[in-house]
Design a protein around this motif. Structure first.
Motif, PDB file in Angstrom:
ATOM      1  N   MET A   1      16.289  38.152  36.275  1.00 49.96           N
ATOM      2  CA  MET A   1      14.888  38.588  36.382  1.00 49.96           C
ATOM      3  C   MET A   1      14.184  38.356  35.045  1.00 49.96           C
ATOM      4  O   MET A   1      14.713  38.707  34.001  1.00 49.96           O
ATOM      5  N   SER A   2      12.984  37.753  35.080  1.00 46.85           N
ATOM      6  CA  SER A   2      12.257  37.425  33.854  1.00 46.85           C
ATOM      7  C   SER A   2      11.710  38.688  33.209  1.00 46.85           C
ATOM      8  O   SER A   2      11.532  39.727  33.843  1.00 46.85           O
ATOM      9  N   LEU A   3      11.413  38.579  31.880  1.00 46.60           N
ATOM     10  CA  LEU A   3      10.872  39.716  31.142  1.00 46.60           C
ATOM     11  C   LEU A   3       9.513  40.125  31.683  1.00 46.60           C
ATOM     12  O   LEU A   3       9.216  41.317  31.795  1.00 46.60           O
ATOM     13  N   SER A   4       8.684  39.139  32.037  1.00 45.77           N
ATOM     14  CA  SER A   4       7.357  39.452  32.565  1.00 45.77           C
ATOM     15  C   SER A   4       7.459  40.205  33.889  1.00 45.77           C
ATOM     16  O   SER A   4       6.688  41.122  34.167  1.00 45.77           O
ATOM     17  N   MET A   5       8.432  39.828  34.725  1.00 48.00           N
ATOM     18  CA  MET A   5       8.611  40.533  35.992  1.00 48.00           C
ATOM     19  C   MET A   5       9.065  41.972  35.752  1.00 48.00           C
ATOM     20  O   MET A   5       8.624  42.902  36.432  1.00 48.00           O
ATOM     21  N   ILE A   6       9.943  42.176  34.755  1.00 50.34           N
ATOM     22  CA  ILE A   6      10.402  43.531  34.423  1.00 50.34           C
ATOM     23  C   ILE A   6       9.236  44.383  33.964  1.00 50.34           C
ATOM     24  O   ILE A   6       9.087  45.547  34.339  1.00 50.34           O
ATOM     25  N   LYS A   7       8.337  43.806  33.127  1.00 55.09           N
ATOM     26  CA  LYS A   7       7.156  44.528  32.657  1.00 55.09           C
ATOM     27  C   LYS A   7       6.284  44.948  33.821  1.00 55.09           C
ATOM     28  O   LYS A   7       5.793  46.077  33.887  1.00 55.09           O
ATOM     29  N   LYS A   8       6.043  44.040  34.754  1.00 49.65           N
ATOM     30  CA  LYS A   8       5.180  44.346  35.894  1.00 49.65           C
ATOM     31  C   LYS A   8       5.768  45.457  36.755  1.00 49.65           C
ATOM     32  O   LYS A   8       5.064  46.343  37.227  1.00 49.65           O
ATOM     33  N   LEU A   9       7.103  45.399  36.971  1.00 50.69           N
ATOM     34  CA  LEU A   9       7.749  46.452  37.766  1.00 50.69           C
ATOM     35  C   LEU A   9       7.669  47.796  37.059  1.00 50.69           C
ATOM     36  O   LEU A   9       7.468  48.835  37.695  1.00 50.69           O
ATOM     37  N   ALA A  10       7.804  47.781  35.727  1.00 61.02           N
ATOM     38  CA  ALA A  10       7.710  49.033  34.961  1.00 61.02           C
ATOM     39  C   ALA A  10       6.318  49.631  35.067  1.00 61.02           C
ATOM     40  O   ALA A  10       6.148  50.841  35.234  1.00 61.02           O
ATOM     41  N   LEU A  11       5.284  48.797  34.963  1.00 61.79           N
ATOM     42  CA  LEU A  11       3.911  49.283  35.076  1.00 61.79           C
ATOM     43  C   LEU A  11       3.650  49.830  36.471  1.00 61.79           C
ATOM     44  O   LEU A  11       3.016  50.877  36.636  1.00 61.79           O
ATOM     45  N   LEU A  12       4.134  49.118  37.494  1.00 60.14           N
ATOM     46  CA  LEU A  12       3.945  49.589  38.863  1.00 60.14           C
ATOM     47  C   LEU A  12       4.636  50.923  39.073  1.00 60.14           C
ATOM     48  O   LEU A  12       4.091  51.842  39.704  1.00 60.14           O
ATOM     49  N   LEU A  13       5.846  51.080  38.511  1.00 52.55           N
ATOM     50  CA  LEU A  13       6.576  52.344  38.631  1.00 52.55           C
ATOM     51  C   LEU A  13       5.824  53.474  37.951  1.00 52.55           C
ATOM     52  O   LEU A  13       5.773  54.597  38.459  1.00 52.55           O
ATOM     53  N   SER A  14       5.182  53.183  36.803  1.00 55.65           N
ATOM     54  CA  SER A  14       4.398  54.207  36.094  1.00 55.65           C
ATOM     55  C   SER A  14       3.250  54.695  36.958  1.00 55.65           C
ATOM     56  O   SER A  14       2.974  55.888  37.047  1.00 55.65           O
ATOM     57  N   VAL A  15       2.550  53.758  37.603  1.00 50.12           N
ATOM     58  CA  VAL A  15       1.420  54.131  38.457  1.00 50.12           C
ATOM     59  C   VAL A  15       1.886  54.966  39.637  1.00 50.12           C
ATOM     60  O   VAL A  15       1.312  56.013  39.958  1.00 50.12           O
ATOM     61  N   VAL A 269      -3.763  42.390  30.299  1.00 47.31           N
ATOM     62  CA  VAL A 269      -3.559  41.753  28.997  1.00 47.31           C
ATOM     63  C   VAL A 269      -2.176  41.108  28.937  1.00 47.31           C
ATOM     64  O   VAL A 269      -2.020  39.966  28.472  1.00 47.31           O
ATOM     65  N   ASP A 270      -1.149  41.838  29.421  1.00 45.90           N
ATOM     66  CA  ASP A 270       0.212  41.291  29.409  1.00 45.90           C
ATOM     67  C   ASP A 270       0.310  40.054  30.287  1.00 45.90           C
ATOM     68  O   ASP A 270       0.996  39.085  29.939  1.00 45.90           O
ATOM     69  N   ALA A 271      -0.364  40.098  31.455  1.00 45.10           N
ATOM     70  CA  ALA A 271      -0.330  38.940  32.355  1.00 45.10           C
ATOM     71  C   ALA A 271      -0.979  37.729  31.702  1.00 45.10           C
ATOM     72  O   ALA A 271      -0.470  36.605  31.793  1.00 45.10           O
ATOM     73  N   ALA A 272      -2.112  37.963  31.011  1.00 44.17           N
ATOM     74  CA  ALA A 272      -2.785  36.857  30.318  1.00 44.17           C
ATOM     75  C   ALA A 272      -1.912  36.327  29.186  1.00 44.17           C
ATOM     76  O   ALA A 272      -1.815  35.108  28.976  1.00 44.17           O
ATOM     77  N   ARG A 273      -1.254  37.261  28.468  1.00 38.84           N
ATOM     78  CA  ARG A 273      -0.375  36.842  27.379  1.00 38.84           C
ATOM     79  C   ARG A 273       0.815  36.051  27.928  1.00 38.84           C
ATOM     80  O   ARG A 273       1.214  35.024  27.363  1.00 38.84           O
ATOM     81  N   ASP A 274       1.388  36.549  29.057  1.00 34.90           N
ATOM     82  CA  ASP A 274       2.518  35.842  29.668  1.00 34.90           C
ATOM     83  C   ASP A 274       2.104  34.464  30.164  1.00 34.90           C
ATOM     84  O   ASP A 274       2.865  33.488  30.038  1.00 34.90           O
ATOM     85  N   ALA A 275       0.893  34.386  30.745  1.00 37.89           N
ATOM     86  CA  ALA A 275       0.411  33.092  31.245  1.00 37.89           C
ATOM     87  C   ALA A 275       0.209  32.117  30.090  1.00 37.89           C
ATOM     88  O   ALA A 275       0.549  30.924  30.195  1.00 37.89           O
ATOM     89  N   GLU A 276      -0.330  32.648  28.973  1.00 39.03           N
ATOM     90  CA  GLU A 276      -0.526  31.791  27.803  1.00 39.03           C
ATOM     91  C   GLU A 276       0.814  31.347  27.230  1.00 39.03           C
ATOM     92  O   GLU A 276       0.988  30.180  26.836  1.00 39.03           O
ATOM     93  N   ALA A 277       1.794  32.266  27.199  1.00 40.29           N
ATOM     94  CA  ALA A 277       3.120  31.917  26.688  1.00 40.29           C
ATOM     95  C   ALA A 277       3.786  30.878  27.584  1.00 40.29           C
ATOM     96  O   ALA A 277       4.423  29.932  27.107  1.00 40.29           O
ATOM     97  N   GLU A 278       3.624  31.071  28.910  1.00 36.11           N
ATOM     98  CA  GLU A 278       4.201  30.105  29.852  1.00 36.11           C
ATOM     99  C   GLU A 278       3.548  28.737  29.700  1.00 36.11           C
ATOM    100  O   GLU A 278       4.218  27.698  29.759  1.00 36.11           O
ATOM    101  N   LYS A 279       2.221  28.741  29.456  1.00 35.44           N
ATOM    102  CA  LYS A 279       1.502  27.482  29.238  1.00 35.44           C
ATOM    103  C   LYS A 279       2.003  26.784  27.982  1.00 35.44           C
ATOM    104  O   LYS A 279       2.212  25.558  27.956  1.00 35.44           O
ATOM    105  N   ARG A 280       2.208  27.568  26.921  1.00 36.16           N
ATOM    106  CA  ARG A 280       2.721  27.006  25.678  1.00 36.16           C
ATOM    107  C   ARG A 280       4.133  26.484  25.856  1.00 36.16           C
ATOM    108  O   ARG A 280       4.493  25.427  25.303  1.00 36.16           O
ATOM    109  N   GLU A 281       4.941  27.219  26.631  1.00 37.63           N
ATOM    110  CA  GLU A 281       6.316  26.766  26.867  1.00 37.63           C
ATOM    111  C   GLU A 281       6.329  25.436  27.624  1.00 37.63           C
ATOM    112  O   GLU A 281       7.132  24.537  27.307  1.00 37.63           O
ATOM    113  N   ARG A 282       5.441  25.326  28.622  1.00 40.92           N
ATOM    114  CA  ARG A 282       5.377  24.062  29.367  1.00 40.92           C
ATOM    115  C   ARG A 282       4.923  22.924  28.458  1.00 40.92           C
ATOM    116  O   ARG A 282       5.465  21.818  28.506  1.00 40.92           O
ATOM    117  N   ALA A 283       3.890  23.226  27.627  1.00 39.04           N
ATOM    118  CA  ALA A 283       3.389  22.193  26.710  1.00 39.04           C
ATOM    119  C   ALA A 283       4.470  21.804  25.706  1.00 39.04           C
ATOM    120  O   ALA A 283       4.642  20.615  25.386  1.00 39.04           O
TER     121      ALA A 283
END
Length: 518
Positions: A1-15, A269-283
């Motif tokens: 499981m990716s780190l970004s997915m773990i973050k999203k699940l943690a946030l959902l659990l908090s809510v 913010v985390d999703a945007a950061r993850d998307a930017e990181a993923e974009k940089r990784e692809r580049a």
């Protein structure tokens, strides 16, 4: 499981956890205490020379600093007998006041009393919206059954004391033969008459008037004169009263929604950061592949050239040997020298081929070269200028106010509207306002990085108000300034008064501000 997915699940659990842990909205003790400040005991006593005889008592509540609403039947005998006087006994402090009837309406069992002797009380807000069946209510007043159980005498009754609060629910709107009433289950007794029936936010829903009697005991159900009747009565009496139709929302509900909003904002913010990181990784992966292919091709080319030069070197060496056999010494020496030079060139070409370790260096250099020269600055940071601020009702707890919009002139130095200096308060600039005539303390704050103005209003008791006024007097009331000592004093004043306040404000207004175009 990716780190970004773990973050999203943690946030959902908090809510989900926050949602599950929050039950139905309950009355906030701070709001009930605030409402109790305005409730009085209405005492009737007969004077005969120096002798004073207790006649009876009821309850009442302030609708203006010097005006009390009660039931008409509570003060009826004072209208009929000139020897009967009215005493107004506040719930706090150490002073009681006289009272005079200035409006009387037996048709809907309401009366208005003018407070004498310069008495001033914090007025209540009347809720003018619909009251739902089953809604939580609190009855506040001075039931005689409690006085009798305590063995209180007349001397005790004319001294300020806290009123009794009882809870119940609305059992439906009922119309008597003469006026509108609210039927409820909050226990009341003789002496509660004229006291307020309030909602969970401390707003007046009605004035308790009478109860149903069961087996000679006090009421199992209570009837309160509706707010509609009270507002109409006060309008005819020429009294302006604070009203609101905003539904009551608990502080816990607002706090939960703010937590969920912050969680959602962080997730965005985390999703945007993850998307930017993923974009940089692809580049980076694409760049690495390109550079790797270039280096491999360069290595192969160098090796091929080195091999070709080596072959030429060998041919030159062979030619030198043949020439030497033929006795052609000088040409042989020249051919041998050329072979040596070619051999050295082949070795140099082979050794100068690109190394695979250059891939990381070239990738890093290329990424650094393509980085933006400066990071984009947040566009929401407020700078000096004029703003129009609009309340966000979803993020606000509105109990007594009705101001939906407000102009704001902000300066980076913390000066507001060109006359009031705010002090640093973490990420915000704040100022506390402690009026001389009201029992209300307001903390106003502006947060530039969010372009957000907030007002937190505390409806406090006399003791807290006295302490806050003493602190304010110590620090003074400074206008806009850039003096470091003055700014430090304002910060200290905010901290000192805040330490005396309850943990939860009675009202919290959140305004979102936008620049005004000239």
């Amino acid at each position: 499981m990716s780190l970004s997915m773990i973050k999203k699940l943690a946030l959902l659990l908090s809510v989900l956890t926050a949602t599950l842990l929050t039950g139905p909205a309950q009355a906030d003790p701070a709001d009930i205490s605030a409402a109790s400040r305005s409730v009085v005991r209405v005492v009737l006593a007969a004077k005969d020379g120096d002798k004073v005889a207790f006649v009876g008592h009821g309850s009442g509540f302030a609708v203006a600093p010097d005006k009390i609403v009660t039931n008409a039947h509570v003060v009826e005998i004072a209208r009929q007998e000139s020897s009967v006087v009215i005493g107004i006994i506040p719930s706090q402090g150490g002073t009681s006041y006289g009272g005079k009837i200035i409006a009387y309406s037996p048709g809907n069992d309401l009366a208005l009393i003018q407070v004498l002797d310069g008495g001033r009380l914090p007025p209540m807000t009347v809720f003018g919206g619909p009251v739902g069946d089953g809604a939580d209510v609190v009855a506040i007043g001075y039931p005689g059954s409690v006085d009798r159980a305590q063995g209180l005498d007349l001397d005790d009754l004319i001294n300020p004391m806290s009123p009794v609060k009882t809870t119940g629910t609305v059992s439906g709107g009922r119309t008597t033969k003469q006026f509108d009433t609210i039927l409820h289950t909050a226990p009341i007794a003789s002496g509660n008459s004229g006291g307020p029936l309030i909602d969970n936010c401390g707003r007046v829903l009605g004035a308790n008037s009478f109860g149903s009697i069961s087996n000679g005991n006090d009421a199992e159900f209570g009837f309160a004169v509706s707010a509609r009747e009270i507002l109409n009565f006060l309008r005819k009496a020429g009294v302006k009263v604070a009203t609101t139709a905003t539904p009551c929302r608990s502080a816990a509900e607002i706090s939960l929604e703010e937590q969920q909003r912050e969680i959602a904002a962080r997730a965005q913010v985390d999703a945007a950061r993850d998307a930017e990181a993923e974009k940089r990784e692809r580049a980076e992966a694409k760049l690495r592949t390109t550079i790797s292919q270039d280096i491999i091709a360069a290595r192969e080319n160098r090796m091929a050239i080195a091999a070709l030069i080596l072959v030429l070197s060998l041919l030159a060496a062979g030619g030198a040997g043949v020439l030497m056999v033929q006795g052609k010494r000088n040409p042989a020496i020249g051919a041998a020298g050329g072979a040596g030079i070619l051999l050295l060139a082949a070795i140099f070409t082979f050794l100068s081929r690109p190394d695979f370790s250059e891939i990381d260096d070239r990738v890093a250099a290329s990424l650094k070269e393509n980085e933006p020269k400066s990071l984009p600055q947040p566009t929401s940071i407020a700078t000096s200028g004029k703003y129009q601020c609009t309340i966000n009702p979803q993020r606000s707890r509105i109990t007594v106010s009705q101001q939906n919009e407000m102009p704001l002139e902000w300066a980076d130095s913390g000066c507001v509207n060109g006359r009031t200096q705010y002090g640093r308060d973490g990420a915000k600039w704040s100022r506390i306002f402690v009026p001389n005539q009201e029992q209300t303390i307001t903390i106003s704050s502006f947060q530039p990085d969010r372009s957000e103005f907030t007002e937190e209003r505390y409806l406090v008791g006399l003791d807290t108000m006295t302490k806050a006024r003493a602190i304010r007097a110590k620090y003074g009331n400074r206008a806009c300034t850039t003096d470091d000592k003055a700014l430090a004093d304002i910060e200290d004043m905010v901290k000192a008064i805040r330490a005396e306040l309850p943990g939860q404000a009675n009202e919290r207004l959140v305004y979102e501000c936008k620049p005004v175009k000239n």
